[in-house]
Write a protein that holds these residues in place. Structure first.
Motif, short mmCIF file in Angstrom:
data_model
loop_
_atom_site.label_atom_id
_atom_site.label_comp_id
_atom_site.label_asym_id
_atom_site.label_seq_id
_atom_site.Cartn_x
_atom_site.Cartn_y
_atom_site.Cartn_z
N SER A 79 7.97 -7.33 -5.63
CA SER A 79 8.67 -6.78 -6.63
C SER A 79 7.86 -5.56 -6.88
O SER A 79 8.59 -4.28 -7.02
CB SER A 79 8.84 -7.58 -7.83
N ASP A 101 17.26 -9.55 -7.61
CA ASP A 101 18.06 -10.68 -7.41
C ASP A 101 17.67 -11.16 -5.77
O ASP A 101 17.60 -12.43 -5.56
CB ASP A 101 19.58 -10.43 -7.48
N LEU A 121 13.59 -9.50 -14.01
CA LEU A 121 12.73 -10.22 -13.12
C LEU A 121 11.72 -10.77 -13.93
O LEU A 121 11.18 -12.03 -13.49
CB LEU A 121 12.46 -9.31 -11.86
N CYS A 152 6.90 -13.66 -4.85
CA CYS A 152 8.06 -12.76 -5.19
C CYS A 152 7.61 -11.69 -6.39
O CYS A 152 8.27 -10.73 -6.48
CB CYS A 152 8.93 -13.89 -6.03
N PRO A 183 18.72 -4.59 -17.56
CA PRO A 183 18.24 -5.33 -16.32
C PRO A 183 16.86 -5.24 -15.59
O PRO A 183 16.46 -6.22 -15.02
CB PRO A 183 19.36 -4.51 -15.15
N LEU A 222 14.45 -12.82 -5.88
CA LEU A 222 14.42 -14.38 -6.45
C LEU A 222 15.46 -15.43 -5.56
O LEU A 222 15.18 -16.58 -5.54
CB LEU A 222 15.34 -14.20 -7.91
N GLU A 223 16.34 -14.72 -5.05
CA GLU A 223 17.19 -15.70 -3.96
C GLU A 223 16.33 -16.13 -2.78
O GLU A 223 16.21 -17.25 -2.44
CB GLU A 223 18.34 -14.87 -3.35
N PHE A 250 22.40 -12.07 -12.86
CA PHE A 250 22.31 -10.83 -12.17
C PHE A 250 23.86 -9.93 -12.31
O PHE A 250 23.79 -8.97 -12.45
CB PHE A 250 21.71 -10.63 -10.67
N ASP A 251 25.05 -10.84 -12.25
CA ASP A 251 26.25 -10.50 -12.46
C ASP A 251 26.68 -10.31 -13.62
O ASP A 251 27.25 -9.15 -13.93
CB ASP A 251 27.28 -11.43 -11.69
N LEU A 286 21.53 -18.12 -11.00
CA LEU A 286 20.80 -16.95 -10.43
C LEU A 286 21.86 -15.63 -10.38
O LEU A 286 21.60 -14.48 -11.02
CB LEU A 286 19.87 -16.89 -9.40
N ARG A 287 22.72 -16.03 -9.62
CA ARG A 287 23.96 -15.14 -9.39
C ARG A 287 24.58 -14.80 -10.87
O ARG A 287 24.79 -13.54 -11.06
CB ARG A 287 24.81 -15.74 -8.70
N ASP A 294 15.55 -5.35 -4.12
CA ASP A 294 16.18 -5.60 -5.39
C ASP A 294 15.67 -7.16 -6.00
O ASP A 294 15.16 -8.11 -5.16
CB ASP A 294 17.98 -5.84 -5.36
#
Length: 189
Positions: free
Chosen positions: A159, A167, A90, A155, A86, A170-171, A72-73, A68-69, A165
């Motif tokens: 949104s 991310d 989602l 989730c 971006p 989703l976290e 998004f990164d 996941l990170r 955000d």
């Protein structure tokens, strides 16, 4: 060497330094030389919703959060190689997770109704990696999978209603999946 291997992103550098500290311990007296680090550094990597779903349904918490990170990164590439917008990440991630959760839940229903584990992939139309599907169906119960679908729906709803955000949402979903955290209910209207 660290920047060349891991990248310039401060969170990635910090994570790698913490991993190295754990590997070498706090008892290192002298600074580590490049030769001592070669072959021991992880490299930056990208990820996709497909890898996230496999990690999540495979029960690998660390890989799921790392995937996941990374999405998004570093972004996700489209089929033509261009970076995905971006804002589309989602919907792409939640759509794929929904499909995979629903598939495994359907497999669980079939299994509990007497279908053979060996025949499940064929009944569900899965031709690639049938053993992976069978393992996921065996791992997760119907209540866990149903709860995951509800958390994913929450989730998606968040949104549209909270402006948080993607991310972060989703976290939170992954925490609900792995830790059994409460799933928010819709506010009364």
């Amino acid at each position: 060497l660290l920047v060349a291997q891991v990248g310039k992103n401060p969170p990635d550098l910090l994570a790698e330094l913490q991993r190295l500290r754990d590997r070498f311990g706090d008892g290192v007296k002298a600074p580590l030389a490049p030769g001592q680090l070669q072959g021991k550094l992880t490299t930056s990597f990208g990820s996709t919703p497909f890898e996230l779903a496999d990690a999540m349904l495979g029960g690998d918490r660390r890989a799921a959060f790392r995937s996941l990170r990374a999405m998004f990164d570093r972004g996700v590439r489209q089929k033509d190689g261009r970076p995905m917008d971006p804002g589309g990440l989602l919907p792409f991630v939640t759509s794929w997770l929904f499909q995979q959760l629903a598939l495994v839940l359907e497999g669980r229903h079939l299994l509990e109704d007497g279908a053979s584990l060996r025949d499940l992939p064929g009944q569900l139309g899965v031709r690639f990696q049938p053993e992976m599907l069978a393992a996921k169906v065996q791992r997760w119960s119907k209540p866990q999978l149903s709860r995951g679908l509800l958390a994913l729906h929450a989730c998606q709803r968040s949104s549209r209603t909270t402006g948080e955000d993607a991310d972060v949402l989703l976290e939170r979903f992954l925490c609900q999946w792995f830790d059994g955290l409460p799933i928010p209910t819709a506010a009364p209207t």
